[in-house]
Write a protein that holds these residues in place. Structure first.
Motif, PDB file in Angstrom:
ATOM      1  N   GLU A 174      -2.424  15.468  -2.253  1.00 17.18           N
ATOM      2  CA  GLU A 174      -2.333  14.057  -1.917  1.00 17.18           C
ATOM      3  C   GLU A 174      -2.366  13.229  -3.197  1.00 17.18           C
ATOM      4  O   GLU A 174      -3.220  13.431  -4.063  1.00 17.18           O
ATOM      5  N   THR A 201      -3.909   6.529  -3.924  1.00 20.29           N
ATOM      6  CA  THR A 201      -3.546   5.383  -3.090  1.00 20.29           C
ATOM      7  C   THR A 201      -3.571   4.132  -3.955  1.00 20.29           C
ATOM      8  O   THR A 201      -4.586   3.809  -4.567  1.00 20.29           O
ATOM      9  N   LEU A 228       0.852  -1.190   0.000  1.00 20.15           N
ATOM     10  CA  LEU A 228       0.000   0.000   0.000  1.00 20.15           C
ATOM     11  C   LEU A 228       0.886   1.236   0.000  1.00 20.15           C
ATOM     12  O   LEU A 228       1.706   1.434   0.903  1.00 20.15           O
ATOM     13  N   HIS A 229       0.732   2.081  -1.004  1.00 22.61           N
ATOM     14  CA  HIS A 229       1.574   3.264  -1.112  1.00 22.61           C
ATOM     15  C   HIS A 229       0.794   4.366  -1.810  1.00 22.61           C
ATOM     16  O   HIS A 229      -0.312   4.152  -2.309  1.00 22.61           O
ATOM     17  N   HIS A 230       1.386   5.556  -1.833  1.00 25.63           N
ATOM     18  CA  HIS A 230       0.767   6.724  -2.453  1.00 25.63           C
ATOM     19  C   HIS A 230       1.696   7.242  -3.547  1.00 25.63           C
ATOM     20  O   HIS A 230       2.913   7.322  -3.353  1.00 25.63           O
TER      21      HIS A 230
END
Length: 512
Positions: free
Chosen positions: A242, A245, A199-201
């Motif tokens: 942001e 995701t 899980l990363h952005h």
């Protein structure tokens, strides 16, 4: 699916159970399944969200400017917060191998603070509506758990990423689009390794800069290769500052093929004469053997941009780095390229002195990974060879020098423009009036009672105190001339604001 029926013991207050004879169980709520959950999950069921971890985005939302916070209605915020807690409990139960009946018992038990949202639905709309809600949450939770894996520790996360890297390196990435998908997937693996898990952005611009390609190519690869192939899942679209995701997965059994109708991902070259028995199957084998770490290190250079050495040179360098002294037939299988592409790319690399051949085998030059070819003495034996003096020199030779800088500059301008739009929206600008006078469009600014005099504005853009004449630290000047007050509460992070709101609401409910 038949409606779930609750037995009588699910709605009886807890004090009636205390009158029963004590059972020898390791946990006082063992019959409800809490002993099968992890301690953090059991605490969430019993005590609820004490730390406000699941309150993020429920009671308030971060503004588009990344600085202001907009408060949501209490009822809507509490409902979303309760749904997040309910969904988290459902995922814990599903991951522990529980059933929907056990989930219903945990949520509808009167002493379990984590199930207050489901009980509130039962009181307000009836038990059938609450059970239907639990059923929908359970379906979503089981789907999420089936598509993800639980990481017990950071070491386990790195083991998962290492297994994913091995899967990427042994998967054949056929065709130009497949090799481009390899670069994009390796960029996401870099982000995942930095984040410490699948899980990363990452934003599209950030990924395009990391992979050394354009955003247009990036989106095509997302939609045609990586998403259909099960390698990447976008869990949340980015907004403002942001990034999106993403979740890295091991892909489907079919590899990077994606849609079966996209036949260009598979080679169509067969032996010109079957009697020669050069190949009995399609040219590229079903497995590959490359070093994706080398590819991740080199793919950002201008030398490997479009119209430069390209992605085929990347995979061949990665294959030769893993196992030197390979023939063209070996590279066809290891790098998942056609025979024509292998010959063409090897000749291009040999022109720069990055590879050398001894008979039928090819190897990398000693400093090939740094972009340096053979020395002039060694290159004299190879007619037409121009020893490379670094990747910048190769980019200059192919006319691709400065492509990465231009891409980053364009992305910086796009980010600044987008941020300016978000700032204007955050400031709630009103549209000015435009009138036509003598055939000309005249802009008539809207009257603003909060516009400050020019004497209050410093040359640097800050607000001057009219009494002292010094800059006022608590105020700033918006781009439309309005005053914006900066309070101490605005300096807190979004998670801190959400946690403070959740704690204040809990104290109010306790006092009531």
């Amino acid at each position: 699916m038949a409606p779930l029926s609750l037995r009588d013991d699910l709605t009886v207050p807890h004090h009636s159970h205390q009158a029963e004879p004590k059972r020898q169980t390791p946990h006082p709520f063992g019959r409800l399944g809490l002993h099968r959950l992890r301690p953090a999950a059991a605490e969430l069921v019993l005590l609820g969200d004490l730390t406000g971890r699941y309150a993020t985005g429920s009671y308030s939302r971060l503004g588009s400017d990344g600085r202001t916070v907009a408060v949501r209605p209490d009822r809507a915020g509490a409902a979303e917060h309760g749904h997040c807690v309910t969904a988290a409990i459902a995922c814990h139960v599903a991951r522990a191998g529980g059933s929907i009946e056990e989930l219903a018992r945990l949520l509808l038990h009167p002493d379990h603070e984590g199930g207050w949202h489901a009980r509130h639905i039962a009181v307000r709309s009836g038990q059938a509506r609450a059970l239907d809600y639990i059923r929908r949450v359970w379906a979503s939770a089981t789907a999420v758990v089936a598509g993800t894996r639980a990481l017990d520790s950071r070491h386990h996360a790195y083991e998962v990423l290492a297994a994913l890297r091995d899967r990427i390196e042994t998967t054949p990435w056929r065709g130009e689009r497949g090799r481009t998908a390899l670069r994009v997937l390796r960029a996401h693996l870099n982000f995942a390794e930095t984040a410490g898990g699948p899980l990363h952005h990452a934003s599209e611009r950030q990924t395009a800069e990391e992979a050394g390609i354009s955003r247009t190519t990036l989106r095509v690869v997302y939609d045609t290769v990586l998403k259909p192939g099960g390698w990447l899942r976008r869990l949340r679209v980015g907004h403002g500052r942001e990034g999106s995701t993403w979740y890295l997965d091991h892909g489907s059994a079919g590899g990077p093929r994606g849609s079966a109708s996209l036949s260009r991902f598979w080679t169509t070259q067969y032996p010109p004469d079957l009697a020669l028995e050069e190949w009995t199957t399609p040219e590229t084998a079903t497995t590959a053997d490359i070093d994706s770490t080398v590819i991740a290190r080199l793919m950002g250079h201008d030398a490997f941009a479009h119209r430069g050495l390209g992605s085929s040179a990347l995979v061949i360098i990665g294959a030769l780095h893993v196992r030197p002294a390979q023939t063209v037939s070996d590279l066809v299988s290891a790098a998942s390229v056609s025979r024509a592409t292998a010959y063409r790319t090897l000749r291009r690399l040999a022109d720069h002195g990055l590879v050398q051949h001894d008979g039928e085998t090819w190897t990398l030059a000693p400093r090939a990974l740094d972009g340096f070819g053979y020395s002039p003495l060694d290159a004299a034996t190879e007619p037409g060879t121009r020893p490379a003096q670094g990747w910048d020199g190769i980019a200059q030779c192919h006319g691709t020098a400065g492509v990465a800088v231009q891409r980053r500059t364009l992305h910086a301008v796009e980010r600044a423009t987008y941020q300016e739009v978000l700032d204007r929206r955050a400031e709630h600008r009103s549209k000015a009036t435009v009138i036509v006078h003598d055939g000309r469009h005249v802009l008539v600014p809207a009257p603003r009672p909060d516009e400050i005099p020019s004497a209050w504005q410093s040359p640097g853009g800050s607000v001057l105190d009219p009494v002292t004449g010094r800059p006022a630290t608590d105020w700033r000047l918006a781009t439309d001339g309005r005053l914006i007050l900066i309070t101490a509460a605005d300096q807190r992070s979004y998670d801190e604001l959400a946690t403070a709101h959740a704690e204040a609401l809990r104290e109010w409910n306790s006092a009531a």
